[in-house]
Enzyme design. Structure first.
Site, PDB file in Angstrom:
ATOM      1  N   TYR A  32      46.962  47.417 -67.910  1.00 16.92           N
ATOM      2  CA  TYR A  32      48.323  46.928 -67.687  1.00 16.92           C
ATOM      3  C   TYR A  32      48.384  45.412 -67.720  1.00 16.92           C
ATOM      4  O   TYR A  32      47.364  44.725 -67.751  1.00 16.92           O
ATOM      5  CB  TYR A  32      48.872  47.452 -66.355  1.00 16.92           C
ATOM      6  CG  TYR A  32      48.306  46.768 -65.131  1.00 16.92           C
ATOM      7  CD1 TYR A  32      47.020  47.041 -64.678  1.00 16.92           C
ATOM      8  CD2 TYR A  32      49.056  45.809 -64.437  1.00 16.92           C
ATOM      9  CE1 TYR A  32      46.499  46.401 -63.558  1.00 16.92           C
ATOM     10  CE2 TYR A  32      48.541  45.167 -63.318  1.00 16.92           C
ATOM     11  CZ  TYR A  32      47.264  45.471 -62.878  1.00 16.92           C
ATOM     12  OH  TYR A  32      46.760  44.824 -61.785  1.00 16.92           O
ATOM     13  N   LYS A 146      41.880  44.506 -66.975  1.00 12.99           N
ATOM     14  CA  LYS A 146      43.029  44.761 -66.088  1.00 12.99           C
ATOM     15  C   LYS A 146      43.364  46.245 -66.155  1.00 12.99           C
ATOM     16  O   LYS A 146      44.306  46.690 -66.812  1.00 12.99           O
ATOM     17  CB  LYS A 146      44.216  43.873 -66.472  1.00 12.99           C
ATOM     18  CG  LYS A 146      45.053  43.482 -65.242  1.00 12.99           C
ATOM     19  CD  LYS A 146      45.977  42.323 -65.513  1.00 12.99           C
ATOM     20  CE  LYS A 146      46.960  42.102 -64.381  1.00 12.99           C
ATOM     21  NZ  LYS A 146      46.368  41.538 -63.152  1.00 12.99           N
ATOM     22  N   GLU A 178      37.456  37.283 -55.755  1.00 15.59           N
ATOM     23  CA  GLU A 178      38.893  37.026 -55.959  1.00 15.59           C
ATOM     24  C   GLU A 178      39.699  37.816 -54.945  1.00 15.59           C
ATOM     25  O   GLU A 178      39.150  38.578 -54.158  1.00 15.59           O
ATOM     26  CB  GLU A 178      39.298  37.400 -57.392  1.00 15.59           C
ATOM     27  CG  GLU A 178      39.126  38.874 -57.701  1.00 15.59           C
ATOM     28  CD  GLU A 178      39.610  39.275 -59.101  1.00 15.59           C
ATOM     29  OE1 GLU A 178      40.451  38.559 -59.668  1.00 15.59           O
ATOM     30  OE2 GLU A 178      39.138  40.305 -59.598  1.00 15.59           O
ATOM     31  N   LEU A 202      39.026  39.054 -62.602  1.00 12.75           N
ATOM     32  CA  LEU A 202      40.026  39.128 -63.667  1.00 12.75           C
ATOM     33  C   LEU A 202      40.339  37.684 -64.068  1.00 12.75           C
ATOM     34  O   LEU A 202      40.615  36.848 -63.202  1.00 12.75           O
ATOM     35  CB  LEU A 202      41.263  39.848 -63.107  1.00 12.75           C
ATOM     36  CG  LEU A 202      42.332  40.380 -64.059  1.00 12.75           C
ATOM     37  CD1 LEU A 202      43.284  39.289 -64.498  1.00 12.75           C
ATOM     38  CD2 LEU A 202      41.734  41.093 -65.274  1.00 12.75           C
TER      39      LEU A 202
HETATM   40  C1  LIG Z   1      46.357  40.275 -62.468  1.00  8.43           C
HETATM   41  C2  LIG Z   1      45.274  39.880 -61.513  1.00  8.43           C
HETATM   42  C3  LIG Z   1      45.023  38.539 -61.166  1.00  8.43           C
HETATM   43  C4  LIG Z   1      45.916  37.396 -61.572  1.00  8.43           C
HETATM   44  O1  LIG Z   1      46.083  37.252 -62.929  1.00  8.43           O
HETATM   45  P1  LIG Z   1      47.357  36.487 -63.501  1.00  8.43           P
HETATM   46  O2  LIG Z   1      47.181  36.582 -64.964  1.00  8.43           O
HETATM   47  O3  LIG Z   1      47.318  35.093 -63.006  1.00  8.43           O
HETATM   48  O4  LIG Z   1      48.572  37.232 -63.000  1.00  8.43           O
HETATM   49  C5  LIG Z   1      43.908  38.254 -60.392  1.00  8.43           C
HETATM   50  N1  LIG Z   1      43.108  39.234 -59.927  1.00  8.43           N
HETATM   51  C6  LIG Z   1      43.338  40.532 -60.198  1.00  8.43           C
HETATM   52  C7  LIG Z   1      42.421  41.560 -59.645  1.00  8.43           C
HETATM   53  C8  LIG Z   1      44.436  40.899 -60.979  1.00  8.43           C
HETATM   54  O5  LIG Z   1      44.659  42.196 -61.235  1.00  8.43           O
END
Ligand SMILES: *Cc1c(COP(=O)(O)O)cnc(C)c1O
Length: 283
Positions: A32, A146, A178, A202
């Site tokens: 996604y 993702k 993260e 990510l």
């Molecule tokens: C989507 C997401 C992010 C942030 O990514 P962006 O592209 O800045 O929205 C960070 N960590 C995880 C686990 C995510 O799923």
């Protein structure tokens, strides 16, 4: 009437149904993206869809859409739903097939779904910061994808909610990886530290924008691992994501960061981010 995109059609919300045999539903076998619109324009949409295609390719899904075609879908979705400031969620699964772990044979078409919702920027969090808790990172070893499989993230976020926090900052052993749905930064002596881009995190688009801002402002951006202890002793702490943008963290596990105030580097990054909203958004 809310319209949802499903497999090439814009359907009324109540007609937007998917199969009980969709592999996203049964296995979490899909990927996604979440994209922002500011004033009717799509922010960093190319970066998001390049990542979407990469995620698909890493799990061997051939989406059959280009970045331009995907951009057109979300553009139409915003227009049909009359959304100026909002978020677009888009996902793709391997498709619909009788339940069997291995890929369907013959191959089936991926199933794509997208919806858009109005969403106001979290100004209160930008100004006052959020609380975070630390939690063990129990996720799989391909956090760079993702993926729809978000159980580790869901449990981490629920743990945060339980302890009155907005985000859960995950760590593998002592290394901070993260947030449950964000990237994490420690700022120490005027320099930014964040986990390097690899399979443990990510690769956030907001992280990329923050890196651009840091380069513009000559703030050292160190892509290095750091410990939970380093994080708790940082001058400033930030989390970033498409929805959270540059959000300061003022409390971690009940310990105050930077006297509970938003620090100067954080403010610079927030200001720089605003400029990129202008320059990286398209109609
Ligand atoms: C989507 C997401 C992010 C942030 O990514 P962006 O592209 O800045 O929205 C960070 N960590 C995880 C686990 C995510 O799923």
């Amino acid at each position: 009437m809310t319209k949802v995109f499903i497999n090439g059609e814009f359907l009324n919300q109540e007609d937007a149904k998917v199969s009980y045999e969709d592999r996203g539903y049964v296995f979490g076998d899909g990927i996604y993206e979440y994209i922002r619109a500011y004033n009717g324009k799509l922010f960093t949409v190319t970066e998001h869809f390049e990542r979407f295609l990469r995620s698909a390719s890493e799990i061997q899904i051939d989406l059959g859409y280009t970045v331009e075609e995907l951009t057109d879908i979300v553009r139409q979705l915003l227009k049909i739903n009359d959304i100026q400031n909002g978020g677009i969620y888009i996902q793709a699964t391997r498709g619909v097939a009788p339940r069997n772990h291995s890929f369907p044979t013959p191959e089936v078409k991926p199933a794509i779904m997208a919806f858009a919702k109005s969403y106001d920027r979290p100004y209160d969090d930008f100004e006052n910061g959020i609380n975070a808790v630390t939690v063990e990172d129990i996720r799989w070893l391909r956090c760079d994808i993702k993926s729809l499989n978000l159980l580790g993230n869901v449990l981490a976020k629920e743990y945060a909610v339980k302890y009155n926090a907005t985000e859960a900052i995950q760590h593998r052993d002592e290394t901070v990886t993260e947030g449950a749905s964000s990237n994490v930064y420690a700022i120490k002596d005027g320099e930014i530290y964040t986990h390097p881009v690899n399979n443990y995190i990510l690769n956030g688009i907001t992280r990329k924008v923050i890196k651009w801002v840091a380069e513009d402002d000559n703030i050292p951006f160190n892509e290095e691992t750091f410990t939970v202890d380093f994080l708790k002793n940082a001058d400033e702490v930030i989390v970033s994501s498409t929805s959270a943008e540059v959000t300061p963290v003022v409390k971690i596990d009940g310990e105050i960061v930077n006297d509970g105030k938003v620090g100067p580097i954080t403010k610079k990054l927030q200001e720089g981010f605003e400029k990129y909203i202008e320059s990286k958004s398209i109609n």
